[in-house]
Design a protein around this motif. Sequence first.
Motif, PDB file in Angstrom:
ATOM      1  N   THR A 213     -14.389   5.309   0.367  1.00 33.33           N
ATOM      2  CA  THR A 213     -14.614   3.942   0.827  1.00 33.33           C
ATOM      3  C   THR A 213     -14.368   3.767   2.326  1.00 33.33           C
ATOM      4  O   THR A 213     -15.007   2.940   2.955  1.00 33.33           O
ATOM      5  CB  THR A 213     -13.750   2.935   0.045  1.00 33.33           C
ATOM      6  OG1 THR A 213     -12.373   3.289   0.173  1.00 33.33           O
ATOM      7  CG2 THR A 213     -14.144   2.900  -1.411  1.00 33.33           C
ATOM      8  N   ASN A 214     -13.476   4.565   2.892  1.00 34.74           N
ATOM      9  CA  ASN A 214     -13.271   4.485   4.336  1.00 34.74           C
ATOM     10  C   ASN A 214     -14.414   5.140   5.094  1.00 34.74           C
ATOM     11  O   ASN A 214     -14.641   4.826   6.253  1.00 34.74           O
ATOM     12  CB  ASN A 214     -11.935   5.143   4.737  1.00 34.74           C
ATOM     13  CG  ASN A 214     -10.767   4.249   4.411  1.00 34.74           C
ATOM     14  OD1 ASN A 214     -10.901   3.051   4.248  1.00 34.74           O
ATOM     15  ND2 ASN A 214      -9.585   4.841   4.301  1.00 34.74           N
TER      16      ASN A 214
ATOM     17  N   ARG B 149       0.843  -1.199   0.000  1.00 31.14           N
ATOM     18  CA  ARG B 149       0.000   0.000   0.000  1.00 31.14           C
ATOM     19  C   ARG B 149       0.876   1.246   0.000  1.00 31.14           C
ATOM     20  O   ARG B 149       0.655   2.186  -0.771  1.00 31.14           O
ATOM     21  CB  ARG B 149      -0.922   0.002   1.213  1.00 31.14           C
ATOM     22  CG  ARG B 149      -1.807   1.232   1.310  1.00 31.14           C
ATOM     23  CD  ARG B 149      -2.602   1.222   2.640  1.00 31.14           C
ATOM     24  NE  ARG B 149      -3.507   2.321   2.716  1.00 31.14           N
ATOM     25  CZ  ARG B 149      -3.190   3.544   3.132  1.00 31.14           C
ATOM     26  NH1 ARG B 149      -1.945   3.813   3.496  1.00 31.14           N
ATOM     27  NH2 ARG B 149      -4.081   4.506   3.182  1.00 31.14           N
TER      28      ARG B 149
ATOM     29  N   LEU C  17       1.140   4.095  -3.021  1.00 35.08           N
ATOM     30  CA  LEU C  17       0.938   5.528  -2.760  1.00 35.08           C
ATOM     31  C   LEU C  17       2.181   6.327  -3.114  1.00 35.08           C
ATOM     32  O   LEU C  17       2.076   7.428  -3.665  1.00 35.08           O
ATOM     33  CB  LEU C  17       0.546   5.754  -1.299  1.00 35.08           C
ATOM     34  CG  LEU C  17      -0.858   5.285  -0.913  1.00 35.08           C
ATOM     35  CD1 LEU C  17      -1.048   5.361   0.601  1.00 35.08           C
ATOM     36  CD2 LEU C  17      -1.918   6.087  -1.635  1.00 35.08           C
TER      37      LEU C  17
ATOM     38  N   LEU D 244      -7.046   8.360  -6.395  1.00 35.90           N
ATOM     39  CA  LEU D 244      -6.919   7.276  -5.421  1.00 35.90           C
ATOM     40  C   LEU D 244      -7.210   7.770  -4.009  1.00 35.90           C
ATOM     41  O   LEU D 244      -7.922   7.106  -3.260  1.00 35.90           O
ATOM     42  CB  LEU D 244      -5.526   6.642  -5.486  1.00 35.90           C
ATOM     43  CG  LEU D 244      -5.291   5.526  -4.466  1.00 35.90           C
ATOM     44  CD1 LEU D 244      -6.256   4.372  -4.683  1.00 35.90           C
ATOM     45  CD2 LEU D 244      -3.851   5.051  -4.525  1.00 35.90           C
ATOM     46  N   LYS D 245      -6.678   8.931  -3.652  1.00 34.01           N
ATOM     47  CA  LYS D 245      -6.931   9.474  -2.315  1.00 34.01           C
ATOM     48  C   LYS D 245      -8.426   9.723  -2.107  1.00 34.01           C
ATOM     49  O   LYS D 245      -8.959   9.447  -1.031  1.00 34.01           O
ATOM     50  CB  LYS D 245      -6.138  10.767  -2.093  1.00 34.01           C
ATOM     51  CG  LYS D 245      -4.635  10.581  -2.024  1.00 34.01           C
ATOM     52  CD  LYS D 245      -4.206   9.792  -0.821  1.00 34.01           C
ATOM     53  CE  LYS D 245      -4.079  10.685   0.369  1.00 34.01           C
ATOM     54  NZ  LYS D 245      -3.536  10.043   1.544  1.00 34.01           N
TER      55      LYS D 245
ATOM     56  N   ILE E 284     -10.099   6.370  -1.570  1.00 33.96           N
ATOM     57  CA  ILE E 284      -9.812   5.895  -0.211  1.00 33.96           C
ATOM     58  C   ILE E 284     -10.719   6.607   0.794  1.00 33.96           C
ATOM     59  O   ILE E 284     -11.309   5.975   1.681  1.00 33.96           O
ATOM     60  CB  ILE E 284      -8.317   6.096   0.147  1.00 33.96           C
ATOM     61  CG1 ILE E 284      -7.460   5.129  -0.672  1.00 33.96           C
ATOM     62  CG2 ILE E 284      -8.079   5.911   1.639  1.00 33.96           C
ATOM     63  CD1 ILE E 284      -5.968   5.426  -0.600  1.00 33.96           C
ATOM     64  N   GLU E 285     -10.841   7.890   0.646  1.00 32.31           N
ATOM     65  CA  GLU E 285     -11.677   8.678   1.557  1.00 32.31           C
ATOM     66  C   GLU E 285     -13.145   8.243   1.480  1.00 32.31           C
ATOM     67  O   GLU E 285     -13.814   8.075   2.490  1.00 32.31           O
ATOM     68  CB  GLU E 285     -11.557  10.172   1.230  1.00 32.31           C
ATOM     69  CG  GLU E 285     -11.970  11.049   2.386  1.00 32.31           C
ATOM     70  CD  GLU E 285     -11.542  12.472   2.161  1.00 32.31           C
ATOM     71  OE1 GLU E 285     -12.434  13.330   2.178  1.00 32.31           O
ATOM     72  OE2 GLU E 285     -10.334  12.713   1.966  1.00 32.31           O
TER      73      GLU E 285
END
Length: 86
Positions: A83-84, A19, A23, A76-77, A80-81
């Motif tokens: 889905t988290n 991961r 990144l 991607l960020k 991530i935000e």
Amino acid sequence: GFPRGNPSDLKGGTVTANRALALAILSGSDRNPTRRETVILNAAAILYVAGRAKTLKQGIRKAAQSLESKSAFRVLKALIEITNGA
């Protein structure tokens, strides 16, 4: 074309290490040519198959531009935000 890279540069590790490496490649802090060019070639193939690039060469240009502009990293960020937060 791409120069021949060092296969050991592509060796994976733990989920956490992989991961962090992904990144780092997308953010531009990891400029290892073998890893960077592998990401570009894979993204180019996806762009071509998805019809977002007319040729693989155009896909390579688009993928490289996305890395250079950090557009891929920002997407991607955001993913991530989202889905988290779900």
